[in-house]
Design a protein around this motif. Sequence first.
Motif, mmCIF file in Angstrom:
data_model
loop_
_atom_site.group_PDB
_atom_site.id
_atom_site.type_symbol
_atom_site.label_atom_id
_atom_site.label_comp_id
_atom_site.label_asym_id
_atom_site.label_seq_id
_atom_site.Cartn_x
_atom_site.Cartn_y
_atom_site.Cartn_z
ATOM 1 N N LEU A 68 0.828 -1.202 0.000
ATOM 2 C CA LEU A 68 0.000 0.000 0.000
ATOM 3 C C LEU A 68 0.865 1.257 0.000
ATOM 4 N N VAL A 69 1.959 1.214 0.760
ATOM 5 C CA VAL A 69 2.858 2.359 0.811
ATOM 6 C C VAL A 69 3.499 2.595 -0.558
ATOM 7 N N CYS A 70 3.911 1.533 -1.241
ATOM 8 C CA CYS A 70 4.520 1.686 -2.574
ATOM 9 C C CYS A 70 3.518 2.298 -3.556
ATOM 10 N N TYR A 71 2.277 1.882 -3.448
ATOM 11 C CA TYR A 71 1.233 2.468 -4.289
ATOM 12 C C TYR A 71 1.103 3.957 -3.985
ATOM 13 N N ARG A 72 1.042 4.287 -2.722
ATOM 14 C CA ARG A 72 0.889 5.683 -2.309
ATOM 15 C C ARG A 72 2.081 6.520 -2.752
ATOM 16 N N GLU A 73 3.277 6.016 -2.500
ATOM 17 C CA GLU A 73 4.464 6.785 -2.842
ATOM 18 C C GLU A 73 4.694 6.840 -4.350
ATOM 19 N N GLY A 74 4.181 5.865 -5.076
ATOM 20 C CA GLY A 74 4.255 5.931 -6.527
ATOM 21 C C GLY A 74 3.440 7.104 -7.069
ATOM 22 N N ILE A 75 2.244 7.304 -6.503
ATOM 23 C CA ILE A 75 1.432 8.463 -6.885
ATOM 24 C C ILE A 75 2.167 9.751 -6.519
ATOM 25 N N ASN A 76 2.671 9.795 -5.302
ATOM 26 C CA ASN A 76 3.381 10.970 -4.815
ATOM 27 C C ASN A 76 4.585 11.296 -5.707
ATOM 28 N N ALA A 77 5.325 10.266 -6.098
ATOM 29 C CA ALA A 77 6.528 10.469 -6.912
ATOM 30 C C ALA A 77 6.176 11.018 -8.294
ATOM 31 N N HIS A 78 5.144 10.472 -8.915
ATOM 32 C CA HIS A 78 4.749 10.949 -10.237
ATOM 33 C C HIS A 78 4.296 12.411 -10.188
ATOM 34 N N LEU A 79 3.509 12.754 -9.178
ATOM 35 C CA LEU A 79 3.034 14.133 -9.062
ATOM 36 C C LEU A 79 4.194 15.092 -8.799
ATOM 37 N N THR A 80 5.083 14.697 -7.891
ATOM 38 C CA THR A 80 6.231 15.542 -7.564
ATOM 39 C C THR A 80 7.128 15.749 -8.777
ATOM 40 N N ALA A 81 7.395 14.659 -9.493
ATOM 41 C CA ALA A 81 8.261 14.745 -10.670
ATOM 42 C C ALA A 81 7.607 15.563 -11.782
ATOM 43 N N SER A 82 6.292 15.464 -11.902
ATOM 44 C CA SER A 82 5.616 16.204 -12.971
ATOM 45 C C SER A 82 5.726 17.709 -12.759
ATOM 46 N N ILE A 83 5.815 18.133 -11.496
ATOM 47 C CA ILE A 83 6.048 19.550 -11.214
ATOM 48 C C ILE A 83 7.517 19.904 -11.414
ATOM 49 N N ALA A 84 8.403 19.050 -10.895
ATOM 50 C CA ALA A 84 9.839 19.336 -10.990
ATOM 51 C C ALA A 84 10.307 19.444 -12.438
ATOM 52 N N LEU A 85 9.681 18.658 -13.323
ATOM 53 C CA LEU A 85 10.063 18.666 -14.738
ATOM 54 C C LEU A 85 8.977 19.299 -15.605
ATOM 55 N N ALA A 86 8.213 20.204 -15.015
ATOM 56 C CA ALA A 86 7.092 20.826 -15.726
ATOM 57 C C ALA A 86 7.528 21.469 -17.028
ATOM 58 N N GLN A 87 6.600 21.537 -17.980
ATOM 59 C CA GLN A 87 6.900 21.992 -19.331
ATOM 60 C C GLN A 87 6.065 23.220 -19.685
ATOM 61 N N LYS A 88 6.644 24.096 -20.477
ATOM 62 C CA LYS A 88 5.893 25.231 -20.991
ATOM 63 C C LYS A 88 4.867 24.746 -22.010
#
Length: 483
Positions: free
Chosen positions: A327-347
């Motif tokens: 369950l934690v891996c599922y949760r942190e997988g969502i968290n990681a994708h969202l965090t990375a999508s901001i960190a590598l955000a595109q114009k």
Amino acid sequence: MIRTGEQYREGIRDGREVWVDGERVKDVTRHPAMKPIIDIRARMYDMQHDNSHADTLTYSDTAGTHSIFNRLPKEQKDWHDKWKAVDTVISDISGVVTRVGDETVGEMWSLYDGQDVLNEIDSQFSENIARHIQGVIETDVFHVSANTDPKGDRSKPPQDQDPDMMVHVVKETDKGIIVRGAKYETAAGYADQAFLKPTVGAWTNEKLSNYAVGGIVKMGAPGVKMIARSGFAGKGSKEDYPLANKYDEVDFLMVLDNVLIPWEDIFFYRHTRAAAYIRGTLHRYSAFPYTLRLLYVADMMIGAALWNAKQTGLDKLQAVREKLADLVCYREGINAHLTASIALAQKSPGGLLMPHQSILYAGRIHACANLPQMMHIARELCGGQICVTPSAAAFANGESKDWLAKFYSLNDAWQAEDRRKLLAFARDLLNSDYANHRLTFVQFAQAPHFNHLAATYNAFDFSGPLDFVRKSAGLSDRVNGSL
């Protein structure tokens, strides 16, 4: 510029035609099926005026003070601010709601990015979208999305069956266009307006189609009729179904019976290229808050499962910890994708900052596709008592009270009432009619899974892997032209 909860309630008391279980609703704000979720949306409005939340939920410019959810994203901080605002709301209401506006207003931002496409058709359409986006910011309306048509027999084109199975234009007037058809739409009955858009595949090789139409529908407009599914609120006690009775977001079939959409509210009309563009980029921004909601659902599953393990003394077992780790891996997988999508955000093409597209879409697939399995793991950890525990009334009254107190009390720290509350929460989260409804909703609310995969495929840059293998395998330079 920001509304209060009472201003929101007054705004939806506009004589709209809403039907629940075959009866016309006189006041949607008081109907038992809708009042709980309307109260939550009203609370969100009131939080903007609360000194303890205003700095998190609002921002100011020369025009006034506005909701942070409606601010156009132009830098990474904007996305972090939106995330923090969702955190604040979810913490305050102590639950998860999805269709409350911030996840649907982003769909109009995709059209903002497509103004060049709109200008090729009619510059007025481009002006309309820019004005409406600003209007949402300034008026703080509850804006939702009208997406899925009934469709009818999908083996036939809409012209070969009852044309109303898909929304279409039947007439042009000096004031605007007249549309007929229907859309399934969550929250329609208690929202202010909806972005009406075409369903995928409403045309084939046509350049022009009366089914290619997009614009704003006001919920109180003449000819708009909203027929609700039967709500979960009130179908069981609040003690036995704590989630269903507070957080149920009612879905509607919104019938458009010769509804006028004024020209100033139309974003595109007849041109299939514009319609295809918006369908292809529709969730460019809105996938972020949609996926973010599942992060909180994951937290709820982890919390319910771990509290149960602690209550029963099983939290020390390795097998239990391994399932919790899933369950934690599922949760942190969502968290990681969202965090990375901001960190590598595109114009974006319109100059906005969009979350990194392939990472965001991959995160949505991770969150949605794995949810059924994660719910089952949480069920296992909560045990069979979530489906056999008697009602709260049995714990409180009659001769059954003492027996239940005996068999549901675990130790001095965990007495029967806390045990019952946890099991009722877990049942409503994982095992009730409401839980199954929410699971199905998640699988289809932003299009079915194959559309999620298509969005990820279209967003991913395949040139990197192709070039890497070309060099590693020693392929001829001639294959460069095929990239």
